[in-house]
Design an enzyme around this catalytic site. Structure first.
Site, mmCIF file in Angstrom:
data_model
loop_
_atom_site.group_PDB
_atom_site.id
_atom_site.type_symbol
_atom_site.label_atom_id
_atom_site.label_comp_id
_atom_site.label_asym_id
_atom_site.label_seq_id
_atom_site.Cartn_x
_atom_site.Cartn_y
_atom_site.Cartn_z
ATOM 1 N N SER A 191 49.204 10.617 67.069
ATOM 2 C CA SER A 191 48.271 11.735 67.146
ATOM 3 C C SER A 191 46.833 11.245 66.960
ATOM 4 C CB SER A 191 48.637 12.749 66.065
ATOM 5 O OG SER A 191 47.742 13.813 66.113
ATOM 6 N N GLY A 192 45.986 11.654 67.865
ATOM 7 C CA GLY A 192 44.577 11.270 67.794
ATOM 8 C C GLY A 192 44.267 9.959 68.488
ATOM 9 N N THR A 251 45.532 12.993 75.212
ATOM 10 C CA THR A 251 45.066 14.141 76.002
ATOM 11 C C THR A 251 43.821 13.771 76.800
ATOM 12 O OG1 THR A 251 45.983 15.583 74.331
ATOM 13 C CG2 THR A 251 44.380 16.556 75.818
ATOM 14 N N ASN A 255 43.477 14.767 64.027
ATOM 15 C CA ASN A 255 42.795 14.963 65.302
ATOM 16 C C ASN A 255 42.209 16.366 65.343
ATOM 17 O OD1 ASN A 255 42.005 15.156 67.927
ATOM 18 N ND2 ASN A 255 44.014 14.713 68.832
ATOM 19 N N SER A 292 44.079 18.402 68.316
ATOM 20 C CA SER A 292 45.432 17.864 68.440
ATOM 21 C C SER A 292 46.320 18.801 69.272
ATOM 22 C CB SER A 292 46.014 17.691 67.042
ATOM 23 O OG SER A 292 47.300 17.162 67.141
ATOM 24 N N SER A 293 47.042 18.197 70.211
ATOM 25 C CA SER A 293 47.945 19.012 71.035
ATOM 26 C C SER A 293 49.138 19.377 70.164
ATOM 27 C CB SER A 293 48.445 18.205 72.238
ATOM 28 O OG SER A 293 47.371 17.542 72.850
ATOM 29 N N GLY A 306 51.668 13.229 69.777
ATOM 30 C CA GLY A 306 51.919 11.843 69.369
ATOM 31 C C GLY A 306 52.780 11.746 68.112
ATOM 32 N N GLU A 308 53.937 11.388 64.513
ATOM 33 C CA GLU A 308 53.225 11.912 63.345
ATOM 34 C C GLU A 308 53.903 11.522 62.036
ATOM 35 O OE1 GLU A 308 51.123 15.949 65.069
ATOM 36 O OE2 GLU A 308 52.997 16.134 63.958
HETATM 37 N N1 LIG Z 1 38.230 7.813 76.071
HETATM 38 C C1 LIG Z 1 37.653 8.427 75.070
HETATM 39 N N2 LIG Z 1 36.340 8.458 74.975
HETATM 40 C C2 LIG Z 1 35.736 9.100 73.979
HETATM 41 N N3 LIG Z 1 36.381 9.748 72.998
HETATM 42 C C3 LIG Z 1 37.715 9.768 73.048
HETATM 43 C C4 LIG Z 1 38.426 9.118 74.087
HETATM 44 N N4 LIG Z 1 39.747 9.326 73.881
HETATM 45 C C5 LIG Z 1 39.837 10.054 72.752
HETATM 46 N N5 LIG Z 1 38.645 10.342 72.259
HETATM 47 C C6 LIG Z 1 38.353 11.125 71.064
HETATM 48 O O1 LIG Z 1 39.512 11.183 70.289
HETATM 49 C C7 LIG Z 1 39.908 12.510 70.018
HETATM 50 C C8 LIG Z 1 41.396 12.669 70.031
HETATM 51 O O2 LIG Z 1 41.897 12.421 71.292
HETATM 52 P P1 LIG Z 1 43.108 13.186 71.875
HETATM 53 O O3 LIG Z 1 43.006 14.623 71.606
HETATM 54 O O4 LIG Z 1 43.211 12.767 73.277
HETATM 55 O O5 LIG Z 1 44.288 12.619 71.071
HETATM 56 P P2 LIG Z 1 45.817 12.801 71.306
HETATM 57 O O6 LIG Z 1 46.405 11.459 71.453
HETATM 58 O O7 LIG Z 1 46.019 13.741 72.383
HETATM 59 O O8 LIG Z 1 46.319 13.421 69.954
HETATM 60 P P3 LIG Z 1 47.441 14.472 69.685
HETATM 61 O O9 LIG Z 1 48.696 13.748 69.779
HETATM 62 O O10 LIG Z 1 47.139 14.965 68.353
HETATM 63 O O11 LIG Z 1 47.265 15.471 70.722
HETATM 64 C C9 LIG Z 1 39.236 13.341 71.087
HETATM 65 O O12 LIG Z 1 38.963 14.605 70.666
HETATM 66 C C10 LIG Z 1 37.977 12.520 71.373
HETATM 67 O O13 LIG Z 1 36.969 12.918 70.507
HETATM 68 MG MG LIG Z 2 46.723 15.573 72.653
#
Ligand SMILES: Nc1ncnc2c1ncn2[C@@H]1O[C@H](COP(=O)(O)OP(=O)(O)OP(=O)(O)O)[C@@H](O)[C@H]1O
Ligand SMILES: [Mg+2]
Length: 1045
Positions: free
Chosen positions: A106-107, A111, A156, A159-160, A386, A388
């Site tokens: 996660s994070g 996404t 996050n 977070s999804s 992701g 957790e």
């Molecule tokens: N390529 C990137 N460039 C800039 N910031 C990023 C990038 N990827 C992720 N982030 C930052 O990291 C944060 C978390 O990313 P994201 O929501 O994609 O995580 P996740 O893997 O989907 O987590 P979860 O499993 O909780 O959904 C985003 O809100 C963003 O601020």
């Molecule tokens: Mg996500």
């Protein structure tokens, strides 16, 4: 070349396969160095490792899209766009369905990565009004789903809280047609509870912050987050997140997707209902029976909810505070205690929200779905929650981690296990690489006979007292010796003392680390039960959307069958997802989280190392280094590259393997770069593949030019031949037409000449003939004209029809005199004939007699002219009237022709005596007037001839035949007053009787025969004689003179 250099950069190689030496430290160092430089993407072959930068980098602009568009994966700097481009081109050009698996905790940036992939594909595929609309709809599904499905967690801010798999569908040209979104288990417990530092789903904060005063009033909401029990547990604001702006963006996105304003309102109303349900407070009391009961503490919120959903508040109140239980065909209403009431309320809120979320996904799918029947290629993008590990992990974490475990299994299977197995299968020389296979963990969880999920289901369905303790005991028994399972009991058994593992917990050694799960809530969440009273109350609401979310509330459809458990459903949907992913070509993006504090430029090596380990990156690199970067079936390989050798192009007659060998021999790649398996060719380095692809591209251009050339040639030839054919046809037609015209003209001219010649000939002949016969012809014509005129004139001027009229027009021309005369006589005769025809027989006979008289006497005897006027009466004596003549009448009988008084000349003296003369058809009778006795009867045949004088006297001599008896005394000399009539009638009678007329002599001298001899009679004209009475004087015995006047 920069990319290649970047890859070969010793301090921070772009492709970890090139890392030397390959150790965990060097790998970590490389990632760290690259992270420091802002190169967040690194390859292991074609797997992309993405390290979350937690800051915005200038590497995603349109120029970057342009740079990676149609690039070669291995020729440019590692980038998420490169893998997106590779997958898209493989889908478009090789017709292989793709899936992009984004994994990480996660994070870690999954996404974000999925959005980058989608936006890249949208940017590079073709444009057009329809395509752009589809692209927009697909992209705009993100803000909507994120608003309802994402929340701030400690790890996050966005977070999804649900799993998302999106199939984007393309047509054969690579243009997006639409898509299908599948969602997996929303973490609905968040609705009613979340740990400190976290938030509920974004939509609630967005609605309160961004909704207009009017909207909030309509939804009966207050702007203040603190007012709502489900929200006020933590601060509502997230730094760097503008809820109001996000709300507007979400509303715009809904419009783009195609939500109607009514749908949006309904959606927000149901959202508001969920929020307000949290504020429904219950108060406890005791019934007379001593049973605990609850009631609504303050009815305002409940009434507002009911007015929003169109429901009688008492219905909802009853459903919240009591429960209908069926026992032995009896329905009993039991009261609920306050905790039971709250449990029901929260279950209702969670159910409404999770069902609303499912509806939302379905509604988006209706807009973006592709019409059935179209041929499509699919690119699936998986962005699932992701891995957790929290302080307190519950049922949701267990499910989420199970899903991640399965994804890791796919990765292991496809990249490590299967790859190595394939080398062995294909007979390639291979030294096995050790790796951790997580199948054992997957089995521990999902095994349908003895897995944790199966045990949980069994426990849920078991009659009797059910609670988490019995469930945990069962697990402890079953997995007492399982390497990846731990609990207090199993630890005790193994003599391990670990205080962190609490009594109500069990621990699983996941691929990504050990996670301790608290079993409390497992059964309840797995059952996911909602009191039937509540679903029936929801169904009874007038709010269409809400009502549709609770179909089981319909009393008609009451089913006693228990719905499938949440765990079972999730397992089934994960199995479907896995099947789907296995059917596609996988592309991996492995996301790594550099630090726990979401800080930019902070790289925590321990944290990253843990992820590197559990993601199996080292093994991945090792397998990749030892193995081959690329493999393909001989047939497909030959099909794709055979154009590179003249021996295999355009057709290879032999087997696919031989063909491939010949092809590679011609291309002269170093032998160590290639390996020939039983069914596939293996290419060691991506560079060789890149080279191969480059050559192919050049060759494709050549071939395309050749095809174009041939096609153009063919097209021109066909066109030329068509034109030629047309030209020939046209000229043939034209010549024909011209000849026909010419012929027609010649024919016309010939006919004209012929006509002229014939005319000329005829005229010449005619002239000749005319000259010879013209005068005759003319005179004939004139003659005929004159005759015609004459005759026509005659017809017009015919004289009167009276027979006495002798007038007749004179002939106009001399030559017509004869004809005129003739006509005159004809006309006259005709007049006479006509006149005659109208006469009676008597009159006719009379006229005939007159005519006869005319013939006998006209111009011969003077008396005639006098007699013309006198009518011939025939009977002058009146024989019938006078009885004196009775005898005579008897003599005459019916044969009387004429009767008169004559004077008879005495032959001797010459004196005259009267006598009655009767002429019958047979006789001539002379009678004495006094006695009226016939004296002489002469047969008509006795009469030889008759003599008369020329003068106007009545003297006549009847010359008798010598043989006659009556004429013994000789001829008779008679004087008649009607001499002309008498002689005429005598003549006619004779003619009728003997057909011989009377022999008449008109003379001045004649001789008569008397008894005493012949006597010469001389007629002398003398004044002495009276008119009509001649005087006979005897001069001697043989002479007699007759004096006439
Ligand atoms: N390529 C990137 N460039 C800039 N910031 C990023 C990038 N990827 C992720 N982030 C930052 O990291 C944060 C978390 O990313 P994201 O929501 O994609 O995580 P996740 O893997 O989907 O987590 P979860 O499993 O909780 O959904 C985003 O809100 C963003 O601020
Ligand atoms: Mg996500």
């Amino acid at each position: 070349m920069e990319a290649t250099n970047s890859r070969l950069d010793v301090a921070a190689v772009g492709d970890l396969v090139l890392l030397d030496p390959l150790t965990e430290e060097s790998l970590l160092q490389t990632l760290q160095e690259r992270f420091r430089r802002g190169d967040i993407y690194t390859y292991i072959g074609n797997v992309v490792i993405s390290v979350n930068p937690y800051r915005s980098l200038p590497i995603y602009g349109p120029e970057a899209v342009q740079e990676y568009h149609n690039c070669n994966f291995f020729a440019v700097k590692p980038h998420i766009y490169a893998i997106a481009d590779d997958a898209y081109r493989s889908l478009r050009d090789r017709d292989r369905d793709q899936c992009i698996l984004i994994t990480g905790e996660s994070g870690a940036g999954k996404t974000e990565a999925s959005k980058l992939v989608m936006s890249y594909v949208a940017a590079v595929c073709s444009k057009g009004e329809e395509v752009d609309k589809v692209k927009e709809q697909l992209l705009q599904s993100n803000p909507v789903l994120e608003a309802f499905g994402n929340a701030k967690t400690v790890r996050n801010d966005n977070s999804s809280r649900f799993g998302k798999y999106m199939d984007v569908e393309f047509d054969f040209k690579g243009e997006p047609l639409g898509g299908v979104i599948s969602n997996y288990l929303l973490e609905k417990s968040r609705i009613v509870r979340h740990v400190r530092g976290e938030r509920n789903f974004h939509i609630f904060y967005q609605l309160l912050a961004g909704g207009s005063a009017q909207l909030l009033q309509q939804l009966k909401l207050r702007q203040d987050c603190q007012h709502y029990a489900y929200l006020n547990q933590e601060t509502s604001d997230v730094p760097g997140m503008d809820d109001a702006a996000n709300f507007r963006a979400m509303q715009d996105a809904m419009r783009v997707i195609g939500f109607s304003p009514a749908e949006v309102t309904a959606l927000l109303e149901v959202t508001a209902v969920v929020l307000k349900l949290g504020n429904v407070q219950l108060s406890g009391s005791y019934q007379a029976s001593g049973m605990e009961a609850c009631s609504i503490a303050e009815s305002q919120e409940l009434q507002e909810i009911c007015s929003l959903i169109g429901l009688d508040p008492s219905v909802l109140e009853q459903a919240l505070c009591s429960r209908t239980v069926k026992a032995r065909n009896e329905t009993v209403l039991t009261t609920l205690s306050v905790p039971q009431g709250y449990y029901g309320r929260d279950a209702l809120a969670k159910n409404i929200y999770s069902r609303l979320f499912d509806w939302l996904v379905n509604r988006i799918n209706t807009s973006i779905q592709v019409k059935p029947g179209k041929q499509r290629k699919v690119m699936g993008v998986l962005d699932i929650y992701g891995f957790e590990i929290f302080q307190d992990n519950g049922f949701e974490q267990f499910i989420i981690n199970y899903c991640n475990e399965k994804l890791q299994q796919i990765f292991i299977l496809m990249t490590l296990k299967e790859e190595q197995e394939e080398y062995v299968r294909e007979g390639i020389k291979w030294t096995p690489v050790e790796f951790f296979d997580n199948t054992i963990i997957c089995n521990l969880i999902e095994n349908s006979k003895g897995g944790i999920l199966a045990m949980l289901d069994e426990e849920c369905l078991r009659p009797g007292v059910v609670n988490e303790d019995t469930f945990l005991t069962k697990l402890n028994q079953l997995f007492a010796t399982h390497k990846h399972y731990e609990s207090r009991e199993t630890q005790n058994a193994r003599h391990v003392m670990d205080a962190s593992l609490l009594p109500h917990c069990f621990r699983i050694h996941h691929y990504a680390g050990k996670v301790t799960y608290n079993v409390s809530g497992f059964i309840e969440k797995n059952n996911d039960l909602l009191f039937r009273d509540l679903s029936q109350a929801m169904w009874a609401a007038r709010h269409e959307l809400l009502r549709s979310l609770f179909p089981e509330g319909d009393p008609q459809k009451v089913s006693l069958k228990l719905p499938p458990t949440a765990g079972f459903q999730f397992k089934a949907s994960v199995a479907t997802l896995m099947k789907n992913l296995y059917s596609k070509n996988p592309n991996y993006i492995r996301c790594i989280k550099p630090n726990e504090s979401k800080a930019p430029l902070l790289f925590t090596p321990e944290l990253v190392l843990a992820q590197v380990r559990y993601l199996g990156l080292m093994e991945n690199v090792r397998v990749r280094r030892a193995g081959y970067a690329f493999r393909q079936l001989y047939s497909s390989f030959l099909g794709r590259y055979k154009m590179l050798s003249p021996r295999t192009w355009p057709r290879w007659a032999g087997g696919d393997r031989e063909g491939t060998e010949v092809l590679m021999e011609d291309l002269a790649f170093p032998p160590e770069e290639l390996a020939f398996g039983h069914t596939k060719i293996f290419i060691r380095s991506p560079r060789t593949l890149f080279d191969l692809e480059k050559r192919r591209q050049e060759r494709v251009v050549e071939l395309a030019v050749l095809i174009q050339k041939m096609f153009r040639g063919w097209r021109c030839r066909t066109q030329y031949q068509l034109m030629r054919k047309s030209q020939i046809l046209i000229s043939a037609w034209f010549r024909g037409h011209r000849q026909k015209n010419k012929y027609q003209q010649t024919k016309r001219s010939a006919l004209l000449i012929q006509a002229y010649v014939r005319g000329w000939k005829v005229r010449r002949q005619h002239r000749r003939r005319f000259r010879s016969g013209a005068s005759a012809c003319l005179s004939n014509f004139i003659y005929r004209r004159l005759v015609q005129k004459f005759l026509v004139g005659l017809r017009k001027n015919l004289p009167p029809l009276s027979v006495l009229d002798q007038t007749w027009p004179p002939a106009p021309y001399k030559f017509l005199a004869d004809a005129n005369q003739e006509l005159r006589s004809i006309f006259f005769r005709w007049k006479c004939k006509k006149y005659l025809e109208q006469l009676s027989p008597q009159r006719r006979a009379l006229l005939q007699a007159k005519l006869c008289a005319s013939e006998l006497f006209k111009d011969k005897k003077s008396l005639y002219s006098k007699s013309v006027q006198q009518p011939f009466q025939g009977e002058y004596l009146g024989l019938r009237q006078n009885p004196k003549y009775q005898k005579l009448q008897a003599v005459a009988k019916d044969k009387l022709v004429m009767a008169e008084t004559v004077r008879k000349v005495n032959r001797a003296s010459g004196k005259t005596v009267p006598r009655l003369l009767l002429l019958t058809t047979e006789h001539l009778v002379l009678a004495d007037p006094k006695a009226a006795q016939p004296k002489t009867v002469l047969s008509l045949s006795d009469i030889r001839s008759v003599s008369v004088t020329r003068f106007s006297d009545g003297f006549l001599v009847l010359h008798l035949k010598e043989t006659s008896t009556g004429g013994a005394k000789g001829d008779f000399l008679l004087v008649s007053d009607h001499l002309i009539e008498l002689v005429t009638r005598l003549h006619q009678t004779l003619l009728d009787a003997t057909s011989q007329g009377l022999s008449l002599h008109i003379t001045d001298q004649f001789s008569t025969r008397f008894q005493k001899g012949d006597m010469a009679v001389t007629v002398v004209e003398s004044a002495k004689a009276g008119a009509g009475a001649p005087i006979c004087k005897k001069r001697g015995s043989h002479k007699m003179e007759i004096l006439v006047h």
